[in-house]
Design a protein around this motif. Structure first.
Motif, mmCIF file in Angstrom:
data_model
loop_
_atom_site.group_PDB
_atom_site.id
_atom_site.type_symbol
_atom_site.label_atom_id
_atom_site.label_comp_id
_atom_site.label_asym_id
_atom_site.label_seq_id
_atom_site.Cartn_x
_atom_site.Cartn_y
_atom_site.Cartn_z
ATOM 1 N N CYS A 288 32.630 42.118 39.483
ATOM 2 C CA CYS A 288 31.387 42.928 39.109
ATOM 3 C C CYS A 288 31.652 44.503 38.888
ATOM 4 C CB CYS A 288 30.242 42.759 39.971
ATOM 5 S SG CYS A 288 29.437 41.153 40.058
ATOM 6 N N LYS A 291 33.838 44.740 35.885
ATOM 7 C CA LYS A 291 33.114 44.634 34.601
ATOM 8 C C LYS A 291 32.122 45.941 34.301
ATOM 9 C CE LYS A 291 30.883 41.071 35.807
ATOM 10 N NZ LYS A 291 29.740 39.993 35.762
ATOM 11 N N THR A 292 31.609 46.588 35.335
ATOM 12 C CA THR A 292 30.962 47.774 35.249
ATOM 13 C C THR A 292 31.926 48.980 34.803
ATOM 14 O OG1 THR A 292 29.506 46.792 37.038
ATOM 15 C CG2 THR A 292 29.101 49.138 36.345
ATOM 16 N N PHE A 327 27.890 47.864 43.539
ATOM 17 C CA PHE A 327 28.858 46.755 43.927
ATOM 18 C C PHE A 327 29.737 46.882 44.952
ATOM 19 C CE2 PHE A 327 28.143 45.469 39.393
ATOM 20 C CZ PHE A 327 27.092 44.340 39.541
ATOM 21 N N LEU A 507 23.977 41.881 44.393
ATOM 22 C CA LEU A 507 24.639 41.528 43.483
ATOM 23 C C LEU A 507 23.987 41.063 42.331
ATOM 24 C CD1 LEU A 507 27.680 39.457 45.751
ATOM 25 C CD2 LEU A 507 27.739 41.920 44.516
ATOM 26 N N ASN A 511 23.517 42.943 38.534
ATOM 27 C CA ASN A 511 23.988 42.287 37.416
ATOM 28 C C ASN A 511 23.026 42.315 36.409
ATOM 29 O OD1 ASN A 511 27.003 41.064 37.380
ATOM 30 N ND2 ASN A 511 26.482 40.720 39.554
#
Length: 543
Positions: A288, A291-292, A327, A507, A511
């Protein structure tokens, strides 16, 4: 000892004048008897033959009454009684056999008559006084054995090999074993047809020994000295045989499977290395975070495009950074809790999420102001710019910082050993210190999310290009749903699973913000660049 004189006769009759159909035993009045009695703590009963015959004669005044007499005494048989009395006396004089216990006896002459023998046995069992079958009047005395020697027994001139002497000696040895093990049971010994006794000491235990892990419970069915064996209770052990009590293990220890030893309790926390659940959280948090970070890089490289500009790129950058750090704050919840991690985990989580929600709230307010500013001569035009969103984020975040500082000043979190959540293991956890402080942090975030959701909900249908409100509405709906569901789950779990619930909520809610607000924009930037134009945004009203 001189025999006491008494008369006896016994008869067994059925029915008679008694209307009861059951059989009963009637003991007739006695006239003459030969009895040998010595008081003691333990009584040995015996029925011997001294006189060889019982004879009776009728009394002229009472023709229905027959008086019985024992006749024809035999000196050879009388020796048996003397040998018996001598053996008892020797046992009582020896302090090593039955210390502090006196052995007594209760002997009768059967006169070679079965009726007399039956009456004598019943009298021994009943004790002094009236003969009552199946009832004893001996008070504190215990009847330890009863000897009956056949008339045909052979006898030796050697005292130690005499059957009567050996019988009493065996009873004494058995009682010695019995008292040494603190058990009691009735013993019965009887010679065989030759008058010989087994050379083995009779088994005299009425209860088996209680193994380690068990304790003795006094029994009342056989004798107060008999016992049952009961497994030690939950959290207790016994490490010796025939233990009367079980010992409770200390708070940091727990019994083994057999309850014979206290072992250190298992220590539980979300370990970085030995816990599968921690490994899942680590992998998912890093994915995560990646991805961020990728979304942030995309926005930085395309910060001059209409899609990024229309959504206030500075707020988008702040929101992405706070989500990314959110995260990473998961790692503060993993590993063995110590002072630093207990202080930082809730504080960092609370401040980072407040910044994220404040950024979303600032985006929502900016959308509403931008719509109102499109009207001619609107007073809202002066609020358009970078200052208002920045002020909203700083003001909202400052309130959360004040709450966190107050919490740390009054009652800060600290690590503790939870020994009562589970009996068989110790939970190493962070005590939140002030419950009010913890729920104040969550409550303030909830208020910001609710306000943002309400404003975005009413602004979701704005008829222009600034319609990001519908994405914010959905993101706040996900955020609020996750944390509302988290509270009962957090309160109902124990140990490391309480921490796992909070990590899961962090989390999922992060998300939710990432996907609901930035997924569509990244799709336009990367996959549909022809839509990333100012003309298209104004014509379609989509971002």
């Amino acid at each position: 000892m001189l025999p006491k004189q008494a008369e006896c006769s016994v008869s067994v009759m059925y029915g008679g004048e008694d209307p009861s159909p059951a059989c009963h035993l009637q003991i007739e009045p006695a006239y003459e008897d030969y009895e040998y009695v010595q008081d003691g703590d333990i009584i040995i009963g015996g029925v011997f033959t001294v006189n060889c015959l019982m004879a009776g004669y009728k009394i002229p005044e009472k023709p229905n009454l027959t008086r019985m007499f024992c006749i024809k005494p035999m000196q050879h048989y009388y020796k048996n009684i003397q040998m018996f009395l001598f053996a008892v006396d020797q046992i009582n004089k020896n302090p090593t056999i039955l210390p502090n216990v006196t052995l007594g006896y209760h002997l009768y002459d059967s006169c070679s008559d079965p009726r007399k023998a039956i009456k004598s046995v019943l009298q021994i069992l009943s004790g002094p006084g009236e003969t009552i079958p199946n009832y004893s009047c001996r008070d504190h005395q215990k009847l330890a054995g009863q000897e009956h020697l056949p008339d045909s027994a052979d006898y030796s001139s050697n005292i130690t090999t005499d059957p009567v002497y050996r019988a009493v000696e065996l009873v004494g040895n058995a009682l010695q074993v019995l008292y040494s093990s603190q058990n009691y049971s009735c013993l019965k010994g009887q010679a065989d047809d030759e008058g010989n006794y087994r050379h083995k000491v009779p088994k005299s235990q009425c209860s088996i020994s209680c193994l380690p892990g068990y304790r003795k419970v006094p029994g009342f069915a056989v004798s107060p000295c008999c016992h049952s064996c009961v497994l030690c209770s939950y959290g207790e052990i016994s490490n010796i045989t025939d233990s009367g009590n079980c010992m409770k293990c200390p708070d940091h220890e727990w019994p083994n499977e057999n309850k014979t030893r206290c072992n250190p309790k298992e220590v539980e926390f979300l370990s970085f290395t030995d816990d599968t659940l921690s490994l899942v959280f680590i992998v998912f948090s890093l994915l995560c975070f990646g991805k961020t970070l990728l979304v942030l890089v995309i926005f930085i490289f395309h910060q001059d495009t209409p899609v990024v500009k229309a959504n206030n790129k500075s707020l988008s950058f702040v929101l992405l950074v706070s989500i990314m750090l959110g995260f990473l704050c998961v790692f503060l919840f993993l590993g063995r809790p110590v002072d630093v991690t207990c202080l930082l985990r809730q504080i960092s989580f609370g401040i980072l999420f407040t910044i994220a929600v404040s950024s979303v709230l600032a985006k929502t307010i900016k959308v509403c102001i931008a719509f109102k500013a499109t009207k001619p001569n609107s007073m809202w035009r002066k609020w358009i710019g970078v200052k208002l969103p920045t002020c909203i984020v700083l003001a909202c975040s400052s309130v959360q910082v004040i709450i966190c500082v107050s919490w740390l000043s009054i009652s800060p979190p600290f690590p503790e050993l939870g020994t009562h959540s589970y009996q068989e293991k110790i939970i190493i956890q962070c005590n939140e210190g002030s419950v009010i402080g913890f729920y104040s942090v969550l409550g303030y975030m909830g208020i910001l999310a609710a306000v943002s959701f309400i404003i975005a909900f009413f602004a979701r249908t704005l008829p222009d290009s600034f319609n990001e409100a519908k994405y914010i509405t959905f993101s706040m709906l996900v955020f609020c749903s996750v944390w509302i569901a988290m509270i009962p789950a957090y309160l109902s779990t124990k140990g490391k699973y309480t921490v796992a619930v909070e990590i899961f909520a962090i989390l999922i809610s992060n998300n939710g913000l990432l996907y609901c607000i930035f997924l569509t924009k990244c799709f336009i930037i990367l996959c549909r660049p022809e839509l990333n134009t100012k003309g298209y945004l104004h014509s379609k009203g989509n971002i």
